[in-house]
Design an enzyme around this catalytic site. Structure first.
Site, PDB file in Angstrom:
ATOM      1  N   HIS A 178       6.856  -7.025  -2.328  1.00 55.62           N
ATOM      2  CA  HIS A 178       6.718  -6.459  -0.981  1.00 55.62           C
ATOM      3  C   HIS A 178       7.665  -7.166  -0.014  1.00 55.62           C
ATOM      4  CE1 HIS A 178       3.290  -4.317  -2.393  1.00 55.62           C
ATOM      5  NE2 HIS A 178       2.470  -5.340  -2.432  1.00 55.62           N
ATOM      6  N   SER A 221      -4.850   2.425   4.293  1.00 52.33           N
ATOM      7  CA  SER A 221      -4.956   1.785   2.990  1.00 52.33           C
ATOM      8  C   SER A 221      -4.935   0.251   3.132  1.00 52.33           C
ATOM      9  CB  SER A 221      -3.788   2.257   2.114  1.00 52.33           C
ATOM     10  OG  SER A 221      -3.887   1.719   0.829  1.00 52.33           O
ATOM     11  N   MET A 253      -5.226   6.441 -13.747  1.00 49.52           N
ATOM     12  CA  MET A 253      -4.933   5.027 -13.501  1.00 49.52           C
ATOM     13  C   MET A 253      -6.166   4.289 -13.000  1.00 49.52           C
ATOM     14  SD  MET A 253      -0.988   4.748 -12.183  1.00 49.52           S
ATOM     15  CE  MET A 253      -1.169   3.031 -11.754  1.00 49.52           C
ATOM     16  N   LYS A 301       0.795  -1.245   0.000  1.00 53.75           N
ATOM     17  CA  LYS A 301       0.000   0.000   0.000  1.00 53.75           C
ATOM     18  C   LYS A 301       0.826   1.293   0.000  1.00 53.75           C
ATOM     19  CE  LYS A 301      -3.415  -1.185  -0.581  1.00 53.75           C
ATOM     20  NZ  LYS A 301      -3.787  -1.979  -1.798  1.00 53.75           N
TER      21      LYS A 301
HETATM   22  S1  PPS Z   1      -0.470  -3.061  -3.146  1.00 55.70           S
HETATM   23  O1  PPS Z   1      -1.784  -3.666  -3.344  1.00 55.70           O
HETATM   24  O2  PPS Z   1       0.021  -3.333  -1.790  1.00 55.70           O
HETATM   25  O3  PPS Z   1       0.538  -3.452  -4.130  1.00 55.70           O
HETATM   26  O4  PPS Z   1      -0.738  -1.500  -3.227  1.00 55.70           O
HETATM   27  P1  PPS Z   1       0.244  -0.351  -3.756  1.00 55.70           P
HETATM   28  O5  PPS Z   1       0.186  -0.315  -5.228  1.00 55.70           O
HETATM   29  O6  PPS Z   1       1.589  -0.464  -3.139  1.00 55.70           O
HETATM   30  O7  PPS Z   1      -0.408   0.959  -3.132  1.00 55.70           O
HETATM   31  C1  PPS Z   1      -1.793   1.210  -3.228  1.00 55.70           C
HETATM   32  C2  PPS Z   1      -2.017   2.638  -2.770  1.00 55.70           C
HETATM   33  O8  PPS Z   1      -1.469   3.539  -3.754  1.00 55.70           O
HETATM   34  C3  PPS Z   1      -2.524   4.357  -4.264  1.00 55.70           C
HETATM   35  N1  PPS Z   1      -2.287   4.688  -5.683  1.00 55.70           N
HETATM   36  C4  PPS Z   1      -2.002   5.911  -6.108  1.00 55.70           C
HETATM   37  N2  PPS Z   1      -1.820   7.064  -5.455  1.00 55.70           N
HETATM   38  C5  PPS Z   1      -1.541   8.161  -6.198  1.00 55.70           C
HETATM   39  N3  PPS Z   1      -1.469   8.159  -7.556  1.00 55.70           N
HETATM   40  C6  PPS Z   1      -1.666   7.015  -8.255  1.00 55.70           C
HETATM   41  N4  PPS Z   1      -1.599   6.998  -9.572  1.00 55.70           N
HETATM   42  C7  PPS Z   1      -1.924   5.831  -7.519  1.00 55.70           C
HETATM   43  N5  PPS Z   1      -2.157   4.560  -7.872  1.00 55.70           N
HETATM   44  C8  PPS Z   1      -2.374   3.870  -6.750  1.00 55.70           C
HETATM   45  C9  PPS Z   1      -3.754   3.488  -4.079  1.00 55.70           C
HETATM   46  O9  PPS Z   1      -4.936   4.242  -4.228  1.00 55.70           O
HETATM   47  C10 PPS Z   1      -3.514   2.955  -2.684  1.00 55.70           C
HETATM   48  O10 PPS Z   1      -3.626   3.954  -1.668  1.00 55.70           O
HETATM   49  P2  PPS Z   1      -5.011   4.378  -0.950  1.00 55.70           P
HETATM   50  O11 PPS Z   1      -4.609   5.317   0.151  1.00 55.70           O
HETATM   51  O12 PPS Z   1      -5.649   3.126  -0.424  1.00 55.70           O
HETATM   52  O13 PPS Z   1      -5.839   5.057  -1.993  1.00 55.70           O
END
Ligand code: PPS
Length: 293
Positions: free
Chosen positions: A107, A137, A235, A58
């Site tokens: 991860h 998250s 996205m 996350k």
């Molecule tokens: S995972 O499932 O663990 O691999 O998730 P991960 O990709 O590491 O992180 C998910 C969080 O990143 C947010 N996210 C973004 N934030 C900003 N810009 C973009 N383009 C973007 N894409 C993904 C996603 O919404 C998750 O955070 P939260 O706070 O839940 O929205």
């Protein structure tokens, strides 16, 4: 050793995980037996041009993955593909069919990476996110991926459970400390650290840094396109369908903001968090930004 484990949160609601050799992983409903993938990970044959995108869950893994993909390919559109299946959840035979340059998300802890990464000195991009937003998250992630985690608990009971690190990929304190030390433990590995909050505040400068690190420098116009294509809304629109809830809303693209934790943390939880953070991270200084001005 591999087993399915159900661990109760502080209110007695269970979360289901897969335990392999003492580490917890998501019991992901993927076509591939996860335990085989996890066990094979250390021996994955590595190519010199493999790029690793590493983050605690996350913290922005898939956001940065897309930036890297666009920069390395020169593409001007996002793709829906199988990149969601993390290195540790994908079998070596599947990964061996990926065309080069492979961009591999994980991860896992540094010491769990394929051995070849250290021999071939692959490029590593490490992403940090403030752990309060990560916590919120991760809560939604555990609740929404019901087929995987079968979890229906409440935030107040999840909070202490997460602080104790009883989740897939373990304690985020351990993770952050291990990764923060990579410059000392593996000084010869080319590593770029990116910070979620910095990327939110100024994505272009993050994209430029990435391009330089990857030897994939492009025009300012191209960087602008990457910025647009990897904006949260874009996205969510183009890739959100890959994982969705029964009502069609995107699971993985939830809010994408800095500071959402304030909508969840009580004053008491915030104090507990800060205290636990200080205890665990006393010897590891990371200056997180918990809000953007
Ligand atoms: S995972 O499932 O663990 O691999 O998730 P991960 O990709 O590491 O992180 C998910 C969080 O990143 C947010 N996210 C973004 N934030 C900003 N810009 C973009 N383009 C973007 N894409 C993904 C996603 O919404 C998750 O955070 P939260 O706070 O839940 O929205």
């Amino acid at each position: 050793m591999m087993s399915i484990v159900k661990i109760p949160d502080a209110g007695g609601d269970n979360i289901t995980f897969l335990e392999v050799d003492g580490h917890l992983y998501p019991n992901a409903p993927v076509d591939y037996p996860v335990e085989v993938a996890v066990k094979g990970m250390r021996d994955l044959p590595i190519r010199e041009d493999d790029v690793f995108v590493c983050a605690y869950p996350k913290c922005g893994t898939h956001w940065v993955w897309e930036m890297v993909r666009l920069l390395l390919s020169g593409d001007t559109e996002t793709v829906i593909n199988k990149e969601r299946f993390m290195l540790e959840l994908t079998g070596n035979d599947v990964l061996e069919k990926f065309p080069s340059p492979r961009i591999l998300n994980t991860h896992c802890l540094v010491e769990q990476l394929p051995r070849g990464v250290f021999e071939k000195k692959c490029k590593i991009i490490y992403i940090l996110r403030n752990p309060k937003d990560m916590a919120v998250s991760f809560f939604h992630h555990h609740k929404k991926l019901t087929k995987c985690y079968e979890y229906h608990g409440k935030w107040e009971n999840y909070f202490p459970f997460l602080l104790d690190g009883k989740v897939d990929y373990g304690s985020f304190f351990t993770y952050m400390k291990e990764w923060a030390a990579i410059g000392t433990t593996h000084p010869d590995l080319p590593t770029l650290t990116l910070v979620y909050e910095d990327l939110k505040e100024d994505p272009l400068s993050g994209i430029r840094k990435l391009a330089k690190f990857l030897n994939a420098e492009k025009s300012e116009e191209f960087y602008l396109q990457v910025k647009e294509l990897t904006s949260f809304n874009k996205m969510k629109e183009s890739k959100g369908k890959f994982f969705e809830e029964p009502d069609g809303s995107a699971i993985m693209y939830r809010k994408g903001e800095v500071g959402d934790w304030k909508n969840y943390f009580t004053v008491a939880q915030n104090e507990i968090f800060d205290r636990r953070y200080k205890e665990h991270m006393a010897d590891c200084e990371i200056n997180f930004r918990y809000t953007l001005q």
